[in-house]
Design a protein around this motif. Structure first.
Motif, PDB file in Angstrom:
ATOM      1  N   UNK A 141      -3.233   4.995   9.102  1.00  0.00           N
ATOM      2  CA  UNK A 141      -3.782   4.010   8.166  1.00  0.00           C
ATOM      3  C   UNK A 141      -3.867   4.596   6.765  1.00  0.00           C
ATOM      4  N   UNK A 142      -3.425   3.836   5.754  1.00  0.00           N
ATOM      5  CA  UNK A 142      -3.345   4.383   4.398  1.00  0.00           C
ATOM      6  C   UNK A 142      -4.701   4.765   3.804  1.00  0.00           C
ATOM      7  N   UNK A 143      -5.798   4.206   4.333  1.00  0.00           N
ATOM      8  CA  UNK A 143      -7.066   4.572   3.708  1.00  0.00           C
ATOM      9  C   UNK A 143      -7.641   5.866   4.278  1.00  0.00           C
ATOM     10  N   UNK A 144      -6.963   6.447   5.288  1.00  0.00           N
ATOM     11  CA  UNK A 144      -7.456   7.714   5.815  1.00  0.00           C
ATOM     12  C   UNK A 144      -6.607   8.890   5.356  1.00  0.00           C
ATOM     13  N   UNK A 145      -5.288   8.668   5.332  1.00  0.00           N
ATOM     14  CA  UNK A 145      -4.385   9.755   4.959  1.00  0.00           C
ATOM     15  C   UNK A 145      -3.653   9.343   3.688  1.00  0.00           C
ATOM     16  N   UNK A 146      -3.562  10.241   2.692  1.00  0.00           N
ATOM     17  CA  UNK A 146      -2.808   9.889   1.490  1.00  0.00           C
ATOM     18  C   UNK A 146      -1.346   9.623   1.840  1.00  0.00           C
ATOM     19  N   UNK A 147      -0.751   8.757   1.031  1.00  0.00           N
ATOM     20  CA  UNK A 147       0.641   8.354   1.227  1.00  0.00           C
ATOM     21  C   UNK A 147       1.624   9.483   1.449  1.00  0.00           C
ATOM     22  N   UNK A 148       1.596  10.445   0.514  1.00  0.00           N
ATOM     23  CA  UNK A 148       2.601  11.505   0.546  1.00  0.00           C
ATOM     24  C   UNK A 148       2.447  12.348   1.790  1.00  0.00           C
ATOM     25  N   UNK A 149       1.165  12.619   2.143  1.00  0.00           N
ATOM     26  CA  UNK A 149       0.912  13.442   3.319  1.00  0.00           C
ATOM     27  C   UNK A 149       1.433  12.738   4.573  1.00  0.00           C
ATOM     28  N   UNK A 150       1.177  11.437   4.666  1.00  0.00           N
ATOM     29  CA  UNK A 150       1.622  10.680   5.831  1.00  0.00           C
ATOM     30  C   UNK A 150       3.142  10.695   5.932  1.00  0.00           C
ATOM     31  N   UNK A 151       3.795  10.510   4.784  1.00  0.00           N
ATOM     32  CA  UNK A 151       5.264  10.515   4.782  1.00  0.00           C
ATOM     33  C   UNK A 151       5.812  11.849   5.241  1.00  0.00           C
TER      34      UNK A 151
ATOM     35  N   UNK B  97       0.790  -1.226   0.000  1.00  0.00           N
ATOM     36  CA  UNK B  97       0.000   0.000   0.000  1.00  0.00           C
ATOM     37  C   UNK B  97       0.814   1.264   0.000  1.00  0.00           C
ATOM     38  N   UNK B  98       2.104   1.181  -0.325  1.00  0.00           N
ATOM     39  CA  UNK B  98       2.932   2.377  -0.354  1.00  0.00           C
ATOM     40  C   UNK B  98       3.143   2.792  -1.803  1.00  0.00           C
ATOM     41  N   UNK B  99       2.090   3.374  -2.404  1.00  0.00           N
ATOM     42  CA  UNK B  99       2.178   3.693  -3.834  1.00  0.00           C
ATOM     43  C   UNK B  99       3.261   4.725  -4.099  1.00  0.00           C
ATOM     44  N   UNK B 100       3.355   5.709  -3.191  1.00  0.00           N
ATOM     45  CA  UNK B 100       4.300   6.796  -3.429  1.00  0.00           C
ATOM     46  C   UNK B 100       5.726   6.269  -3.511  1.00  0.00           C
ATOM     47  N   UNK B 101       6.079   5.401  -2.541  1.00  0.00           N
ATOM     48  CA  UNK B 101       7.440   4.860  -2.542  1.00  0.00           C
ATOM     49  C   UNK B 101       7.665   4.005  -3.779  1.00  0.00           C
ATOM     50  N   UNK B 102       6.610   3.302  -4.205  1.00  0.00           N
ATOM     51  CA  UNK B 102       6.736   2.488  -5.410  1.00  0.00           C
ATOM     52  C   UNK B 102       7.072   3.358  -6.615  1.00  0.00           C
TER      53      UNK B 102
END
Lengths: 205, 479
Positions: free
Chosen positions: A128-138, A49-54
């Motif tokens: 949790x990835x379904x609440x916060x977008x990847x980039x924002x969480x990072x 579920x880490x699309x951004x890192x992918x």
């Protein structure tokens, strides 16, 4: 189910292509295997579920590898005529790999639709990835909780820069450098002279 | 906990990193002419960082959401690190100036390396551990090949870089296994997971992490780089490698073993016992045939790391304090002997590293000969000198947990090791003079040698009380 299959597919491909990277006799082939390894690692990231890192992995590493490729071609003595000679022999193999890559991309997209894998026993601090977008969480984590290691990583890069300069920079003597300040400070009166030579006397230089 | 509190905890690192960045700018504008001034400012910065340890940075507890800890153990290790780094900066101009190779980046790199080492000893999270270790190592790779016109120096840098990168990879693999099987990177979390169930995944992680750390402290079987790197690197850099990074890596190993892997003591003890035994034996035997003094001191450092690890084998607070005492005395002895090596210049000023060049030194330069002899006797652990005390402490720690067979093997290897130390003393005092060494030109080196010799002389025993208390407080912070 599809996630398990995808995981083993990507994992096996990463390991296999990494092994081929270091065993391939031809450096150009090594680089190509490396790219395949990166693509598969990106697939693994997609799986959790880490699309951004992918995406980062594909864009940054594959980009970096392109540069590496240039270096390999520039610095090593490779006989390109010999490389091209086997094109027809290796063509089916190359097509097979390209097909495998395409199939992987399709599977990865399917898996991504199916949702991320739940890692066992993860007590991660990430939201949790379904609440916060990847980039924002990072970004939130990097600049708050992991501030110390983030700055530390910055210092590591600084040391790498200093090191590169220390080990390679040489001050050369006898070089005339452009000094823009001196150039713009210079006035026309200092550089030119108005003369009025008399006819038949020649000029004084 | 607010960020201001966290910043206060890491004040030494903040002072050093900002100082290093400002000095880097100064170096860029003023050029290498200013390198002497920059060296002195760097030493002042290290002193400032040391003073900052008196505040909350010395014992303030956890900061940065549990990534960083400021406890007496870290503070004591940092003190040793700053001393080692300052000495390495002070002796450098005298060495490099001769070749016109003194550049302003040298003190800056040492400062940044000190930031990395401070981060290492304060790490209570695998992420902090790794970033600190990389910062320290990367600066060290550059320092090893600082004399870029010298082939041996370039070779040392390259070897260190390739093997160090391999060790980092092993360590990182171990870290990823620990994270994967415990779900957290914090030491406390890993320890909790190990306590709950010690699966084979965690066990593999433990082995790989310890292997990576063993490389950094150059314990056998990960010692191969040490003789080559110590021999090839410029002597002030060798002095640095043998002191500060050793202390940092050793303190880190102790903290990881006790805080992160405490519940798995039975598992890591076997590994540490093997490393300790193999290091003491190989360090003692390998040094015998050496003709180059820096190579010999490299084997001596492998040997000493083995002895320090004996303290960790005990796994008690007393054992950990023995490790710290050992490292304190060890860095003084090793810095002293390497500054003596800096003094070894032939009549025309060329540095020499051959042990044969020391022949008859007692007749040509009695003071230097006496200092050399003191350091060698002390490294051998011969009783009237201070080098005996830490050896006694680590064996005492072993005997207290009923591991006397190990202590006996340790003592036996110590006797074997005494042979090559004494051989140097014999060369200095009983061989015919082979040539005259150039007289000393550096005031600082003389003063530093005298201080180190004073510390390891029998007068050092006056320090046992205070040193014992400090190391005990430091070690208690871990348990």
């Amino acid at each position: 189910m599809i996630q398990t299959i995808a995981f083993y597919l990507f994992a096996v491909m990463v390991i296999a292509s990494a092994a081929l990277t270091i065993t391939a006799r031809n450096p150009v082939h090594s680089v190509l295997w490396l790219i395949l390894a990166f693509f598969n690692a990106a697939g693994l990231m997609l799986l959790v579920g880490a699309e951004f890192i992918a995406m980062l992995l594909v864009i940054v590493y594959v980009g970096a590898v392109a540069v590496l490729f240039l270096f390999v071609v520039m610095m090593l003595d490779i006989d390109f005529a010999e490389l091209r000679a086997g094109l027809s022999r290796y063509l089916p193999f190359g097509v097979a790999i390209a097909a495998a890559l395409l199939a992987e991309i399709v599977i990865a997209a399917g898996v991504w639709e199916a949702g991320p894998v739940q890692l066992a026993g993860r007590t991660a601090v990430t939201p949790s990835p379904d609440q916060v977008p990847n980039i924002e969480a990072l970004g939130t984590l990097l600049y708050t909780r992991y501030l110390f290691v983030f700055e530390g990583a910055g210092l590591v890069l600084l040391v790498a820069m200093i090191g590169a300069i220390v080990l390679t920079h040489r001050a050369r003597g006898g070089v005339r450098r452009q000094n823009i300040m001196r150039q713009s400070m210079r006035r026309a009166e200092d550089a030119t002279r108005m003369t009025n030579p008399t006819v038949g006397q020649g000029v004084e230089l | 906990m607010s960020y201001i509190d966290s910043f206060a905890l890491s004040l030494p690192e903040i002072i050093l990193s900002f100082g290093a960045i400002v000095l880097m700018l100064a170096a860029a504008w003023m050029g290498d002419k200013a390198s002497k001034a920059i060296s002195w400012v760097s030493v002042l910065l290290l002193a400032g960082a040391g003073l900052a340890l008196l505040g909350p940075a010395g014992s303030g507890g956890l900061g940065y959401d549990g990534l960083y800890v400021a406890d007496p153990f870290a503070a004591f290790a940092k003190l040793l690190i700053y001393v080692g780094a300052a000495v390495a900066i002070l002796v450098a101009p005298g060495f490099f100036n001769r070749d016109g190779e003194m550049r302003a980046e040298y003190p800056v790199l040492i400062l940044l390396s000190a930031v990395g080492m401070g981060t290492m000893v304060s790490a209570v999270d695998l992420l902090t551990l790794y970033v600190g270790l990389e910062l320290q190592s990367l600066a060290a790779y550059v320092l090893a090949s600082f004399l870029r016109r010298d082939d041996r120096s370039a070779e040392a840098g390259l070897k260190y870089f390739v093997l160090g990168a391999l060790a980092s990879g092993i360590l990182l693999y171990g870290i990823s296994l620990l994270y994967g099987f415990s779900g957290t990177t914090s030491f406390v979390g890993v320890a909790a997971a190990m306590k709950a169930s010690m699966g084979s995944g965690l066990l593999f992680g433990l082995v790989f992490v310890l292997a990576g750390l063993a490389f950094k402290i150059s314990a056998v079987p990960f010692h191969m780089w040490t003789p080559d790197v110590y021999e090839g690197a410029p002597t002030p850099v060798t002095a640095f490698f043998a002191s500060a990074p050793k202390v940092a890596a050793m303190a880190l190993t102790v903290r990881v073993a006790i805080e992160a892997m405490g519940p798995a003591t039975g598992e890591w003890r076997q590994i540490i016992i093997f490393c300790a035994l193999a290091s003491t034996i190989l360090g003692a035997v390998g040094a015998i045939g050496q003709t180059n003094i820096k190579r010999l001191l490299a084997y001596s450092s492998i040997n000493n790391v083995g002895f320090a690890l004996f303290g960790l084998v005990a796994g008690t607070a007393y054992g950990a304090s023995a490790v710290m005492t050992y490292m304190t005395v060890y860095i003084v002895m090793t810095l002293g002997s390497l500054i003596c090596v800096l003094q070894m210049r032939t009549a025309d000023g060329t540095p020499t590293e051959q042990i044969a060049a020391l022949s008859g030194l007692s007749r040509t330069r009695p003071a230097l000969a006496a200092a050399f002899a003191i350091f060698m006797f002390s490294l051998a652990g011969i009783p009237p000198l201070f080098g005996f005390w830490p050896k006694f402490m680590v064996f005492d720690a072993l005997v207290r947990v009923d591991m006397w067979p190990l202590a006996m093997i340790g003592i036996a290897t110590s006797v074997i090791g005494a042979f090559y130390y004494l051989k140097i003393v014999k060369t200095i005092y009983f061989d015919e003079p082979a040539g005259v060494l150039a007289p000393s030109r550096s005031m600082i080196e003389g003063v530093l040698i005298a201080l180190a010799a004073l510390f390891v002389s029998p007068l050092g025993y006056l320090m046992i009380g205070p040193l014992g208390r400090i190391t005990q407080t430091a070690a208690n912070a871990l348990f």
